[in-house]
Design a protein around this motif. Structure first.
Motif: not given
Ligand code: FES
Ligand code: FES
Ligand code: FES
Lengths: 360, 360, 360
Positions: B66, B71, B49-50, B69, B47
């Motif tokens: 994901c 997404a 994001h993180r 969080h 992902c």
């Molecule tokens: S790591 Fe995937 S939505 Fe935050």
């Protein structure tokens, strides 16, 4: 980016009841022990004679005895005796300052002369020892994830909906992502304030129905009923202190009641880097309702919740590899600002101490 | 020497029934998933994001969600939504072309613009889906051996006498080592033909007594008898397609019968490099006799035979270490020519795409 | 600092009864085997055809047969046959000289032309084969510690008080640390003599009460009584030969009796480097009292004692990492002189052969 000049949690006090304890902190193998008189000490876990870990030995009075040839060292790391010889070598083992506070044994791995500054031990961890609260300790040894990823995880309550849907999460708390500067509890808002090495934020969610089964459970248990079917009001205050301390103070009550009458839980988290990519994760959870007889099941529940995070944290680290987490670029979502500010604070602390080392 | 610009088998279709599937292909962690409408997609398993693997999440309609969080990403790797915010980041995840053919999910890890050329998917794998045949799938995840060693193993039927004496092997087939150019089945001869990126060879062994218990078992089962005591005729056609596809078409019958009346088995093998020194090994075996009720035991037997190769392949790799298999010098035996030609074909393909990368 | 030009113990003879044996010696994978006529041979464990370990194959008459394609090699490493072809490749596998002596199979990994010098096989290991003694073999495969740490451990009997308090140790033997040059047994003294590549030391402890429960057990067993309550006299002679051979000859008796009437135990130790930081540790223990029916429990007891050293040795190595043990600085205690002299002897041997390699 590891930070050295700060106090870290080294152990729960009861971990030293059974003799010396081995734990790697910031890449250094450390032996922790409590002497017969109750003094606590931390030394490098390596006998200078033939490099056996002292943690394989035992406590002998006020000293620790190596398990290989019986040499003894005092709590300062000096030789106390060598069996069969009248004098001892004029050398010593590296010793790390320790202290006990807020129900933990703390260790200082940085410049020894800076250890007198205990301001890095956050006051908000005091709640664990309050006589009106009960609960317990827990920790995860050697989680294969940077302390920084665990830090992010604690800040970021938006993951609760997806990782902890059976306890802390729920769609009703999506407002978590709306950040507003401020010090007050405001319904459906997250208010925050940022200090030099601390961050606090507060959320309030009134009249909750489904969201956050754990909060509903707090209410029913505190009322002594099996199910509470009404609406729930929640206040949560989160205090963070650099580099890796976080406390969650939860207050849940039947909607309309005053916060002062709420059932409260405090979850305190301390992350100690083992290496750049692995960590020891200590937690302590206490509650002010339901009585001590519920402390056991309460702690089991808490641990089960934290168990849900570990596979995610370790999978993140595998995907990141050896890259530096603190300064790694990534896509940001609404609500990410706070953990990112914490990363900046930690990166600055690490930078600062690197410069300090260069100029001293 | 890994080859990128080619289609690889990524998964058996039923592996996607239970949600997203993680599999590392050519050193890249990939998540494969099937949407509610049946679309299949492959994205980098990280992902943006993180950096949590998306494979820890779940399929949500036409998207993958994901697990950290929430997404969501569509099958092209674009953000579909981020919970709690009205717009999505203008970035995307690396997406790998996929297609379904011959009963497998295929993936393209190379230059995306070259993926429209599906000629690297060998036609000879079609037999798995023929309605008159039954059998099943199997695979070995992450065998610790280069795809090239597995390739060699498949070509080299001379190992059957030593590794598979209870099934495919036997002294009667020592003639396997005598190679003759040609397209026909000739008794006691191996005839072969070599194409640009394919190799075919055929063996025929008439009037066999002891050699190859598996072939005798094909005959007895197809006749519906427990033991068949007479002589056996065998035809075997082996088709190879670069870089790592092989099909064995076996035809066994009571000596003197026409091949058209033989019992047939087709073993199809697809090797997908995980890293330079580890591989995913997919196989599919089908038969045209004995009925579907025998498909289960048949597949168990087939898997037990392939189980005999794994310890050898992994021991080879340990002895070779990180050295390149494709171009490594070694002593050659009679009968080694074909796998060595396959190595040359693969080395040329790898070289070609390296040059392509340099000039583009 | 590994030493190559010396004979090492490769195996207990009975280890070859079940077919080829794989063992890594000085970083080289070796296959050891015994032919039908009883010849013992050692070859590099890698078939030159396709690099499969020969140890996965089997003994075939006077040859070893590869398990992949059936090629056979004789005890010199030459091809004996390749199935299905009339001639064999004109190449051979690296062969290592072996011999049998003192109840072990020995191997020479160094310059082949120097192998005729068998002076590195210490005579003091002869006792294992004496008809008046009984006992047994044991070994630890792949201890994760340098041979040098195991060597130190054997020399250093001062660790007995802390690591083996239930058998060899005891406060009464603290005098072990007082070293005096000489060849005689002297009560309450350690006398030693140092040769070019050997070291011998002797201790005598008369009128022992508590110290060393094992010695008391020797006395009672040899007297055929359950407990012997009187005082015990002990003589111990320790012979070391570079690089890694040690024999302990123990003589225990009721105080006042002549040594010639003592119960005797001989523990012989041979350490073979696997890599720079791991070792195979062979031991053989024999006794001259109590009869063969006690050999089983005797060996169990001996192994249980040696089991106490392994965790220490491996923890030492973890604390040392990849650093060179032989030349590493550390704090010295009284009594450390002998193992340090052994380290110097070994370091000189390693240096010598490095220079030899440079000039040849
Ligand atoms: S790591 Fe995937 S939505 Fe935050
Ligand atoms: S290693 Fe600690 S006393 Fe010897
Ligand atoms: S690998 Fe040994 S005979 Fe082929």
């Amino acid at each position: 980016m590891l930070i050295y000049n700060t106090w870290y949690v080294a152990a729960e006090p009861q971990e030293l009841n059974g003799g010396p304890l081995a734990r790697t902190v910031l890449n250094t193998p450390v032996v922790l022990f409590r002497t017969d008189s109750g003094q606590i000490a931390a030394l490098e876990d390596r006998c200078p004679h033939r490099f056996v870990p002292l943690s394989l030995g035992r406590v002998a009075g006020e000293n620790i005895q190596c398990g290989y040839h019986g040499a003894q060292f005092d709590t300062r790391g000096n030789f106390h005796l060598v069996p069969g010889q009248s004098s001892v070598p004029n050398t010593c083992i590296k010793r790390f300052p320790t202290l006990q506070k807020h129900g933990y044994v703390w260790i200082w791995m940085g410049e020894p002369e800076l250890s007198s500054d205990v301001s890095s031990i956050p006051e908000f961890l005091y709640r664990g020892d309050h006589p009106d609260w009960d609960g317990g300790y827990g920790h995860f040894e050697s989680i294969q994830a940077s302390y920084s990823l665990i830090n992010d995880n604690l800040f970021d309550i938006t993951h609760a909906e997806y990782v902890h849907p059976g306890s802390f999460g729920g769609e009703e708390m999506r407002f978590y992502r709306q950040l507003h500067e401020g010090h007050d509890f405001v319904d459906q808002k997250t208010t925050y304030s940022i200090g030099e090495r601390s961050i606090t934020f507060r959320v309030r969610s009134l009249n909750m129905d489904a969201g956050g089964p754990f909060y509903r459970w707090m209410v029913s248990t505190s009322m002594g009923v099996e199910h509470y079917a009404g609406k729930v009001d929640l206040d949560m205050q989160v205090d963070w202190g650099a580099p890796s301390y976080t406390s969650f103070l939860l207050n849940a009550r039947p909607s309309g009641k005053a916060p002062a009458d709420g059932a409260q839980v405090c979850n305190m988290h301390a992350v100690t880097p083992e290496t750049a990519t692995s960590s020891h994760y200590f937690f302590r959870s206490v509650k002010n309702y339901g009585g001590e007889e519920l402390a056991g099941p309460f702690m089991e529940g808490v641990r089960a919740i934290f168990d849900q995070d570990q596979p995610i944290l370790e999978a993140q680290q595998r995907n990141i590899g050896d890259e530096e987490v603190l300064t790694r670029k990534s896509v940001a979502f609404a609500g990410d600002m706070l953990y990112r500010r914490a990363r900046v604070i930690n990166a600055q602390l690490a930078e600062l101490e690197k410069n300090l080392a260069l100029t001293s």
